[in-house]
Design a protein around this motif. Structure first.
Motif, mmCIF file in Angstrom:
data_model
loop_
_atom_site.group_PDB
_atom_site.id
_atom_site.type_symbol
_atom_site.label_atom_id
_atom_site.label_comp_id
_atom_site.label_asym_id
_atom_site.label_seq_id
_atom_site.Cartn_x
_atom_site.Cartn_y
_atom_site.Cartn_z
ATOM 1 N N ALA A 178 0.812 -1.211 0.000
ATOM 2 C CA ALA A 178 0.000 0.000 0.000
ATOM 3 C C ALA A 178 0.846 1.261 0.000
ATOM 4 N N VAL A 179 2.162 1.143 0.193
ATOM 5 C CA VAL A 179 2.981 2.338 0.309
ATOM 6 C C VAL A 179 3.264 2.966 -1.040
ATOM 7 N N GLY A 180 3.015 2.271 -2.135
ATOM 8 C CA GLY A 180 3.267 2.840 -3.447
ATOM 9 C C GLY A 180 4.671 2.559 -3.922
ATOM 10 N N THR A 181 4.865 2.582 -5.252
ATOM 11 C CA THR A 181 6.153 2.204 -5.819
ATOM 12 C C THR A 181 7.235 3.237 -5.561
ATOM 13 N N ARG A 182 6.902 4.406 -5.059
ATOM 14 C CA ARG A 182 7.935 5.410 -4.783
ATOM 15 C C ARG A 182 8.920 4.911 -3.719
ATOM 16 N N PHE A 183 8.527 3.895 -2.953
ATOM 17 C CA PHE A 183 9.398 3.361 -1.930
ATOM 18 C C PHE A 183 10.098 2.075 -2.369
ATOM 19 N N PHE A 184 9.939 1.681 -3.628
ATOM 20 C CA PHE A 184 10.562 0.473 -4.135
ATOM 21 C C PHE A 184 11.849 0.852 -4.856
ATOM 22 N N PRO A 185 13.009 0.460 -4.351
ATOM 23 C CA PRO A 185 14.269 0.971 -4.893
ATOM 24 C C PRO A 185 14.549 0.599 -6.346
ATOM 25 N N VAL A 186 14.293 -0.660 -6.739
ATOM 26 C CA VAL A 186 14.605 -1.056 -8.108
ATOM 27 C C VAL A 186 13.645 -0.393 -9.086
ATOM 28 N N THR A 187 12.367 -0.358 -8.740
ATOM 29 C CA THR A 187 11.391 0.326 -9.598
ATOM 30 C C THR A 187 11.757 1.793 -9.767
ATOM 31 N N GLN A 188 12.212 2.432 -8.698
ATOM 32 C CA GLN A 188 12.582 3.841 -8.784
ATOM 33 C C GLN A 188 13.732 4.065 -9.763
ATOM 34 N N ARG A 189 14.688 3.150 -9.764
ATOM 35 C CA ARG A 189 15.809 3.307 -10.694
ATOM 36 C C ARG A 189 15.346 3.116 -12.138
ATOM 37 N N ASP A 194 -3.030 -7.709 -16.282
ATOM 38 C CA ASP A 194 -3.064 -8.174 -14.893
ATOM 39 C C ASP A 194 -3.453 -7.020 -13.973
ATOM 40 N N PRO A 195 -4.611 -7.099 -13.297
ATOM 41 C CA PRO A 195 -5.056 -5.977 -12.461
ATOM 42 C C PRO A 195 -4.134 -5.699 -11.270
ATOM 43 N N VAL A 196 -3.501 -6.742 -10.741
ATOM 44 C CA VAL A 196 -2.573 -6.529 -9.627
ATOM 45 C C VAL A 196 -1.342 -5.782 -10.105
ATOM 46 N N LEU A 197 -0.834 -6.175 -11.258
ATOM 47 C CA LEU A 197 0.316 -5.484 -11.834
ATOM 48 C C LEU A 197 -0.048 -4.059 -12.231
ATOM 49 N N ALA A 198 -1.254 -3.875 -12.723
ATOM 50 C CA ALA A 198 -1.710 -2.525 -13.088
ATOM 51 C C ALA A 198 -1.713 -1.609 -11.867
ATOM 52 N N ALA A 199 -2.193 -2.124 -10.738
ATOM 53 C CA ALA A 199 -2.214 -1.328 -9.510
ATOM 54 C C ALA A 199 -0.805 -0.957 -9.071
ATOM 55 N N ALA A 200 0.131 -1.902 -9.210
ATOM 56 C CA ALA A 200 1.513 -1.644 -8.812
ATOM 57 C C ALA A 200 2.193 -0.648 -9.735
ATOM 58 N N LEU A 201 1.803 -0.640 -11.016
ATOM 59 C CA LEU A 201 2.428 0.241 -12.004
ATOM 60 C C LEU A 201 1.850 1.650 -12.013
ATOM 61 N N ALA A 202 0.663 1.829 -11.468
ATOM 62 C CA ALA A 202 -0.061 3.091 -11.636
ATOM 63 C C ALA A 202 0.749 4.304 -11.202
ATOM 64 N N ASP A 203 1.386 4.222 -10.032
ATOM 65 C CA ASP A 203 2.134 5.361 -9.507
ATOM 66 C C ASP A 203 3.314 5.714 -10.412
ATOM 67 N N ALA A 204 4.062 4.699 -10.828
ATOM 68 C CA ALA A 204 5.234 4.935 -11.670
ATOM 69 C C ALA A 204 4.825 5.531 -13.018
ATOM 70 N N LEU A 205 3.777 4.995 -13.621
ATOM 71 C CA LEU A 205 3.348 5.485 -14.929
ATOM 72 C C LEU A 205 2.817 6.918 -14.846
ATOM 73 N N ALA A 263 9.227 -3.360 -11.631
ATOM 74 C CA ALA A 263 10.386 -2.862 -12.376
ATOM 75 C C ALA A 263 10.532 -3.590 -13.707
ATOM 76 N N PHE A 264 10.352 -4.911 -13.690
ATOM 77 C CA PHE A 264 10.453 -5.713 -14.907
ATOM 78 C C PHE A 264 9.391 -5.282 -15.919
ATOM 79 N N ALA A 265 8.155 -5.141 -15.450
ATOM 80 C CA ALA A 265 7.064 -4.752 -16.352
ATOM 81 C C ALA A 265 7.290 -3.361 -16.927
ATOM 82 N N LEU A 266 7.738 -2.440 -16.095
ATOM 83 C CA LEU A 266 7.988 -1.082 -16.558
ATOM 84 C C LEU A 266 9.116 -1.058 -17.592
ATOM 85 N N ALA A 267 10.179 -1.813 -17.340
ATOM 86 C CA ALA A 267 11.285 -1.875 -18.300
ATOM 87 C C ALA A 267 10.825 -2.469 -19.629
ATOM 88 N N ALA A 268 9.911 -3.444 -19.559
ATOM 89 C CA ALA A 268 9.381 -4.031 -20.795
ATOM 90 C C ALA A 268 8.560 -3.006 -21.571
#
Length: 278
Positions: free
Chosen positions: A8-19, A39-50, A236-241
């Motif tokens: 629930a903290v959002g991807t801003r606190f995920f170090p690899v995703t941030q890089r 994937d709705p779970v992956l979509a939720a995780a990606l929303a902040d970064a996107l 991070a993997f999904a975003l890089a893809a």
């Protein structure tokens, strides 16, 4: 990843995703784009970064590496970088759990790690680093666990569940048996429970099968270390893809689905391995 918990903290606190976000921002490849994420779970995780990359998720969008649910799951499951990092996180959780349950030090202890996969390899390395006298084998020896072995970590990777027949009955000291399987169980607890009960600490079941055998319960697979590691790396993997896909030269085909998702996933694996090596 589908069906798993998302922090629930959002991807801003995920170090690899941030890089990877910083990489994406430097290319501008996703700026103003609309992407499909099946994937709705992956979509939720990606929303902040996107959002921070001025990109958006639209369920009606066509094409892209994340548009096919089976393809996404297959790519994530096949990522060697994700598997290695998850094995490291599981090892950390497993050794913390062992220390809490047993209050024992593993330094100078003769340990055996059983398994032929990434968890067994990582456990073996970690045990050696903390000073344990550790051996790793792919499967249980036909003549049983050696007399000198005090602790066994069974990972379930390439071997059947450990049963009492694997325990030498006349060994001079007790055996601690740790079910270190990342999924499922690597120990046949029902078979061990046929032995005479032996008093043990909370979270440990003791039975006598010639020698005393103590079975640890498994750690919580929803441990925050594990959840955050999986969410960070899959995001991070999904975003890089997505970045790799958006950076491809425009296809002459009018069908966006004709873009090369295979090369996008290959590039995502390369980026993830590079970031994890930092």
């Amino acid at each position: 990843m589908s069906g798993g918990p998302v922090s629930a903290v959002g991807t801003r606190f995920f170090p690899v995703t941030q890089r990877v976000v910083r990489r994406a921002a430097s290319t501008g490849a996703l700026h103003g784009t609309t992407v499909a994420v099946a994937d709705p779970v992956l979509a939720a995780a990606l929303a902040d970064a996107l959002e921070r990359l001025d990109a958006h998720i639209d369920g009606e969008a066509i094409g892209g590496p994340l548009a096919d649910l089976d393809e996404v799951r297959s790519a994530i499951a096949g990522s060697a970088s994700i598997a290695a990092a998850e094995a490291s996180a599981w090892t950390e959780v497993m050794l913390r759990h062992f220390a809490r349950r047993t209050n024992l030090l593993l330094a100078s202890t003769e340990t055996l790690v059983v398994g032929a996969g990434s968890v067994a390899a990582r456990l073996q390395s970690a045990l050696v680093l903390i000073g344990a006298r550790s051996t790793r084998i792919d499967g249980f020896p036909a003549d049983g666990i050696g007399h000198g072995t005090a602790v066994v970590f069974a990972t379930g990777e390439g071997h059947e569940a450990v049963a009492p027949a694997s325990v030498i009955p006349d060994a001079p000291h007790p055996l601690i048996l740790v079910d270190a399987a990342r999924t499922g169980s690597a120990v046949d607890r029902t078979a061990f429970a046929t032995g005479e009960p032996v008093p043990a600490r909370e979270g440990i079941d003791g039975f006598r099968h010639g020698r005393e055998v103590f079975l640890l319960d498994q750690p919580d697979r929803a441990d925050r270390t594990l959840v955050n590691t999986t969410t960070d790396l899959t995001t991070a993997f999904a975003l890089a893809a997505l970045v790799a896909w958006a950076s491809q030269p425009s296809s002459p085909s009018p069908d966006p689905a004709a873009s090369d998702t295979t090369s996008a996933f290959a590039e995502a694996e390369r980026v993830l391995a590079e970031e994890l090596a930092r």
